[in-house]
Design an enzyme around this catalytic site. Structure first.
Site, short mmCIF file in Angstrom:
data_model
loop_
_atom_site.label_atom_id
_atom_site.label_comp_id
_atom_site.label_asym_id
_atom_site.label_seq_id
_atom_site.Cartn_x
_atom_site.Cartn_y
_atom_site.Cartn_z
N HIS A 1 10.51 60.70 36.49
CA HIS A 1 10.22 61.78 37.43
C HIS A 1 11.51 62.26 38.08
CE1 HIS A 1 10.35 59.89 41.53
NE2 HIS A 1 9.96 58.79 40.93
N ASP B 1 15.48 56.61 43.44
CA ASP B 1 14.10 57.00 43.16
C ASP B 1 13.96 58.52 43.17
OD1 ASP B 1 11.37 57.01 42.83
OD2 ASP B 1 10.92 56.49 44.90
N GLU C 1 5.80 63.84 40.99
CA GLU C 1 5.36 62.45 40.88
C GLU C 1 5.08 61.87 42.25
OE1 GLU C 1 5.99 57.97 40.73
OE2 GLU C 1 6.89 59.53 41.95
N GLU C 2 5.94 62.22 43.21
CA GLU C 2 5.81 61.66 44.54
C GLU C 2 4.58 62.19 45.28
OE1 GLU C 2 7.35 59.19 45.40
OE2 GLU C 2 9.36 59.15 44.55
N ASP D 1 11.57 54.57 36.00
CA ASP D 1 11.42 54.97 37.39
C ASP D 1 12.06 53.91 38.27
OD1 ASP D 1 10.64 55.95 39.83
OD2 ASP D 1 8.50 56.00 39.39
N HIS E 1 12.61 55.55 49.57
CA HIS E 1 11.97 56.72 50.19
C HIS E 1 12.58 57.07 51.54
CE1 HIS E 1 7.96 57.15 47.79
NE2 HIS E 1 9.04 57.10 47.00
#
Length: 494
Positions: A264, A276, A308-309, A337, A437
């Site tokens: 992603h 990420d 994707e998130e 990922d 994140h």
């Protein structure tokens, strides 16, 4: 997991030669480019933002230079943004102001506004909903808020206090809203590794009331005494936007036998997302750039997924749009990922469920994929460990379609154990990626040793299957496995 000693390939490629086919320094350059894109676009590359569009254009430009004719697949998705910092405070019996987690993720406070939370300013009495304190011994033992019947006797206008566990956050929030809750607090379940403040997604903009998440300790404190009153204020936007997948495939190789790999491309809104998932995207891009002119028996296809998130939406859109014949041509799917986590473990997806924990095995042929990855690590005398197909990345839609799947992962917000630290190095008791994140997920957050090793494993595996006469997904496929989304639907935000 006990590492396999053999490969299904009679004459496996030399792993050193395959690792040399893709250059770690080139991957670093791609990561730096993604970092600069984020810096020029408000610090993010999230789908629905200019930073994602620029990331898309970078990948497309690189592919075209290598002779590819990439396809850009456009689709609509539900966009979410937190416009200003939320407020959460206890008014009675004590006056307590809880520290917020800012929208940019620059710090972690006492609570997080959940993705797709509604906007509003609610004051009400806290009403626990089927909470269990102390929690059961195992994660996901709580079913708090998962059924409409959990809200029998709920007082309209109250603030629903719901415990994490078992079902998607969406179900808990929608049930609370239907019962008349003015706001929702979802607190962590309480087992080891599930105590701190966390974040996650509701998956869709169907909830109009504020929804926040917090730690187990705060939730337990709010559960008693009766009459505890809180105020919650959120300022959010949820709307439909356009985003894109980018697809490219080699000119050579049989179109009837496609070896597909994906990563992603989007970050979360809070940061640039260089581990990420810039790590997987950049490594996949360099692998693609070195593959287009090779004499391949089977075709290699590469995908960079959008949204994707927001819940694996790009991969879901792609798989959902495939005809039966097109799906049958994809013999296997390889997912990358987060492959450069700073406190990494070399995780390989457990295709055969030999670990006998958590999710079941992947579709038939997934075990063969796992063994090829294991072979590479074994040849380098490097440790590796199985990890579940738990639905938290883009392999999910492929598994649901019955396509054999596998891939690599170096860990997210999970905590490294003492046993893992002894085997892989790093620090026990800390997250695999402390910047998961968050705004600090920059180029400085990458473990380049892990990235280099996984890059070699990606090349080894892609070229092994590119030369194989009979691919894992070449037989008659069984009916697709039901792949229920986990409670978080994708990785929780913190």
């Amino acid at each position: 997991m006990v590492a396999a000693a053999t490969s299904p390939v009679a004459a496996a490629p030399d792993p050193q030669a395959q690792a040399a086919a893709v250059k770690p320094d080139a991957v670093k350059r791609h990561l730096q480019a993604l970092q600069e894109i984020a810096e020029a676009n408000g610090g993010t590359r999230a789908s629905g933002t200019p930073g994602y569009a620029a990331s898309r254009d970078y990948v497309i430009g690189q592919l075209k230079k290598a002779g590819y004719e990439p396809t850009v697949q456009e689709f609509q998705f539900p966009f979410f943004s937190e416009n200003s910092t939320a407020v959460f405070e206890q008014l009675a019996p004590d006056a307590v102001t809880y520290a917020p987690t800012p929208p940019d993720g620059s710090s972690v406070g006492d609570f997080v506004t959940m993705e797709y939370s509604g906007a509003g300013d609610a004051t009400g009495v806290v009403q626990p909903v089927d909470v269990v304190i102390p929690p059961g011994a195992e994660p996901n033992s709580s079913t708090s808020g998962c059924e409409a019947s959990d809200f029998a006797g709920f007082t309209a206008g109250a603030v629903a206090l719901i415990q994490r566990g078992t079902c998607p956050f969406y179900d808990k929030a929608v049930n609370a809203q239907a019962a008349g809750a003015s706001a929702v607090i979802i607190f962590n379940e309480g087992q080891e590794g599930r105590t701190d403040v966390f974040g996650g997604t509701l998956g869709a903009p169907d909830v109009s009331i504020p929804v926040i998440s917090t730690s187990h300790a705060i939730g337990a404190d709010l559960a008693s005494p009766a009459g505890t009153t809180v105020r919650i204020k959120t300022d959010t936007t949820s709307e439909t936007k356009t985003t894109w997948n980018v697809i490219a495939e080699t000119k050579k190789g049989s179109a009837a036998n496609v070896v597909m790999s994906g990563s992603h491309l989007d970050s979360v809104p809070a940061g640039p997302g260089i581990n990420d998932n810039g790590s997987g995207s950049a490594a996949l891009l360099e692998l693609a750039l070195k593959s287009n002119k090779l004499p391949l028996k089977n075709k290699l296809r590469f995908a960079w997924w959008g949204a994707e998130e927001s819940g694996l939406l790009g991969a879901e859109h792609y798989v959902g749009a495939l005809s039966a014949d097109d799906a049958a041509r994809i013999k296997l799917y390889l997912n990358y990922d987060m492959i450069g986590s700073p406190n990494h473990v070399y995780f390989i997806y457990d295709g055969d469920d030999s670990d006998a924990t958590g999710a079941p095995a992947g579709p038939e042929g997934s075990a063969q994929i796992e063994k090829v990855f294991e072979k590479y690590f074994d040849l380098l005398r490097l440790p590796h460990k199985g990890t579940d197909f738990d639905g938290r990345s883009d392999y999910g839609p492929f598994i649901a379609a019955g396509i054999p799947s596998g891939g690599l992962f170096t860990g997210a917000e999970g905590i490294k154990t003492a046993e893992e630290a002894a085997l892989f190095g790093g620090t026990a008791g800390q997250a695999y990626d402390p910047c998961y994140h968050a705004a600090c997920d920059t180029v400085d957050n990458i473990n380049y040793t892990a990235l280099k090793v996984n890059l070699g494993a990606m090349a080894f595996t892609a070229y092994t299957f590119a030369a194989l006469g009979k691919l894992p997904g070449s037989g008659a496929r069984k009916s697709a496995r039901s792949f229920a989304a986990p409670e978080d639907h994708h990785r929780p935000a913190r």
